[in-house]
Scaffold this motif. Sequence first.
Motif, short mmCIF file in Angstrom:
data_model
loop_
_atom_site.label_atom_id
_atom_site.label_comp_id
_atom_site.label_asym_id
_atom_site.label_seq_id
_atom_site.Cartn_x
_atom_site.Cartn_y
_atom_site.Cartn_z
N GLU A 280 1.73 10.78 1.68
CA GLU A 280 1.37 9.61 1.84
C GLU A 280 -0.13 9.99 2.19
O GLU A 280 -0.75 10.93 3.12
CB GLU A 280 1.85 8.79 3.31
CG GLU A 280 2.26 8.94 4.50
CD GLU A 280 3.25 8.73 4.60
OE1 GLU A 280 3.27 7.47 5.47
OE2 GLU A 280 3.48 9.45 6.41
N PRO A 281 -1.62 9.21 2.66
CA PRO A 281 -2.45 9.33 3.40
C PRO A 281 -2.57 10.21 4.60
O PRO A 281 -1.52 9.70 5.36
CB PRO A 281 -3.17 7.85 3.30
CG PRO A 281 -2.70 6.92 2.47
CD PRO A 281 -1.27 7.41 2.35
N LYS A 282 -2.84 11.43 4.31
CA LYS A 282 -3.36 12.00 5.40
C LYS A 282 -4.28 12.24 6.87
O LYS A 282 -4.01 11.99 7.34
CB LYS A 282 -4.06 13.74 4.95
CG LYS A 282 -3.61 13.85 3.57
CD LYS A 282 -2.03 14.77 4.25
CE LYS A 282 -1.01 15.49 3.06
NZ LYS A 282 0.01 15.94 3.75
N SER A 283 -5.05 10.94 6.15
CA SER A 283 -5.77 10.19 7.70
C SER A 283 -5.61 8.91 7.56
O SER A 283 -5.40 7.98 6.05
CB SER A 283 -7.04 10.74 7.19
OG SER A 283 -8.02 9.85 6.83
N LEU B 123 -7.71 3.28 0.23
CA LEU B 123 -6.56 3.52 -0.88
C LEU B 123 -5.78 1.98 -0.47
O LEU B 123 -5.10 1.13 -1.19
CB LEU B 123 -5.41 4.28 -0.70
CG LEU B 123 -5.57 5.32 -0.86
CD1 LEU B 123 -4.66 6.74 -0.26
CD2 LEU B 123 -6.34 5.43 -2.06
N SER B 124 -5.88 0.97 0.99
CA SER B 124 -5.79 -0.05 0.55
C SER B 124 -6.37 -1.25 0.41
O SER B 124 -5.81 -2.89 0.25
CB SER B 124 -4.72 -0.29 2.13
OG SER B 124 -6.12 -0.92 3.43
N MET B 125 -8.43 -0.75 0.39
CA MET B 125 -8.72 -1.63 -0.04
C MET B 125 -8.28 -3.35 -1.41
O MET B 125 -8.74 -4.31 -1.32
CB MET B 125 -9.59 -1.29 -0.23
CG MET B 125 -10.83 -0.66 1.16
SD MET B 125 -12.44 0.01 1.22
CE MET B 125 -13.84 -1.32 0.59
N PRO B 126 -7.59 -2.08 -2.23
CA PRO B 126 -7.64 -3.32 -3.40
C PRO B 126 -6.74 -3.78 -3.18
O PRO B 126 -6.10 -5.43 -3.42
CB PRO B 126 -6.78 -1.95 -4.44
CG PRO B 126 -7.74 -1.82 -3.56
CD PRO B 126 -7.41 -0.91 -2.90
N PHE B 127 -5.67 -3.80 -2.17
CA PHE B 127 -4.57 -4.61 -2.12
C PHE B 127 -4.97 -6.09 -0.60
O PHE B 127 -4.03 -7.10 -1.04
CB PHE B 127 -3.17 -4.20 -1.04
CG PHE B 127 -2.26 -3.29 -1.86
CD1 PHE B 127 -1.42 -3.84 -2.07
CD2 PHE B 127 -2.67 -1.72 -1.96
CE1 PHE B 127 -0.14 -2.93 -2.98
CE2 PHE B 127 -1.22 -0.83 -2.31
CZ PHE B 127 -0.71 -1.35 -2.82
N MET B 128 -6.36 -5.85 -0.32
CA MET B 128 -6.95 -7.01 0.49
C MET B 128 -6.93 -7.78 -0.58
O MET B 128 -6.87 -9.16 -0.37
CB MET B 128 -8.46 -6.03 1.45
CG MET B 128 -8.35 -5.69 2.16
SD MET B 128 -10.00 -5.10 3.29
CE MET B 128 -8.82 -4.17 4.42
N LEU C 35 -3.23 -3.03 4.72
CA LEU C 35 -2.29 -1.19 5.61
C LEU C 35 -0.28 -1.45 4.74
O LEU C 35 -0.06 -0.64 4.61
CB LEU C 35 -2.54 -0.77 6.70
CG LEU C 35 -4.10 -0.19 6.37
CD1 LEU C 35 -4.25 0.00 8.32
CD2 LEU C 35 -3.92 1.06 5.58
N ASP C 36 0.02 -2.06 5.67
CA ASP C 36 1.53 -2.65 5.65
C ASP C 36 2.00 -2.64 4.00
O ASP C 36 2.31 -1.92 3.63
CB ASP C 36 2.17 -3.75 6.16
CG ASP C 36 1.36 -4.03 7.59
OD1 ASP C 36 1.60 -3.25 8.11
OD2 ASP C 36 1.14 -5.36 7.53
N ILE C 37 1.20 -3.12 2.90
CA ILE C 37 1.69 -3.20 1.13
C ILE C 37 1.53 -2.28 0.72
O ILE C 37 2.36 -1.23 -0.10
CB ILE C 37 0.93 -4.51 0.55
CG1 ILE C 37 1.05 -6.01 1.57
CG2 ILE C 37 0.87 -4.45 -0.85
CD1 ILE C 37 2.62 -6.35 1.48
N LEU C 38 0.31 -1.66 1.06
CA LEU C 38 -0.24 -0.12 0.85
C LEU C 38 1.62 1.46 1.30
O LEU C 38 2.23 0.94 0.95
CB LEU C 38 -1.49 0.87 1.24
CG LEU C 38 -1.18 2.28 1.32
CD1 LEU C 38 -1.43 2.82 -0.53
CD2 LEU C 38 -2.49 2.87 1.68
N GLY C 39 2.13 1.10 2.59
CA GLY C 39 3.48 1.82 2.64
C GLY C 39 4.11 1.11 2.60
O GLY C 39 4.79 2.19 1.63
#
Length: 208
Positions: free
Chosen positions: A31-34, A41-46, A176-180
């Motif tokens: 997963e992302p380190k920071s 990485l979550s911006m497309p999910f927005m 961020l939730d959807i990325l996770g």
Amino acid sequence: MDTIKFTTKIPKFNEQTHIELLNDDWKQLKEPKSLTNAMLLSMPFMVINALISMGIIYFFSTFSLKKFSFISGDSFVITIDLGVFVAMVLVIVIHEFFHLIFIPNFLKSGDTVIGLTFYGAFVHTEQTVTKDRFLLITIAPFLFLSVFFPLFLSILGILTGKMLVFIILNSLGASLDILGFFLVLVQIPRNAVVRNNGTRTYWKMRKQ
């Protein structure tokens, strides 16, 4: 007796816990380190989240965006006033509440914290849960507030502009939730258990 805790600090990664987990056959999720990388990485999910909510409203509601105060001719204008500020606060509180209620025995869980920091509110647990439960905890705010809620309001014909603000803000905030959610969905086998160590996620196969 253990109870849920409150904090003003983001849960920290514990090196000793990390070593113990690896020695006990836990595997670390890629997963992302920071937080910065995760947000990028979550911006497309927005965009995807907002389109899903707007699509539901478009297909199931008679609500017209032309009646909405954010739409002026062909322009999209946002005015930050007290109502929008209150909506943002409510989104954060209710969003985190939907994470919380799906954590097993959250009121009596000493491994669960409710946090409030400069970056916003959060719910964090280091309980060991099944993959399915972990996914539910992660996606619940988006699923219930930005999918089921607008669908319900649209079908009843009671969707308003203020409700639309709430729904879209929650969709954006759930990125961020959807990325996770997808990181866990893709990397972790079905019959596995999952847990966190600070901001890092681990999994191992469930004992039969």
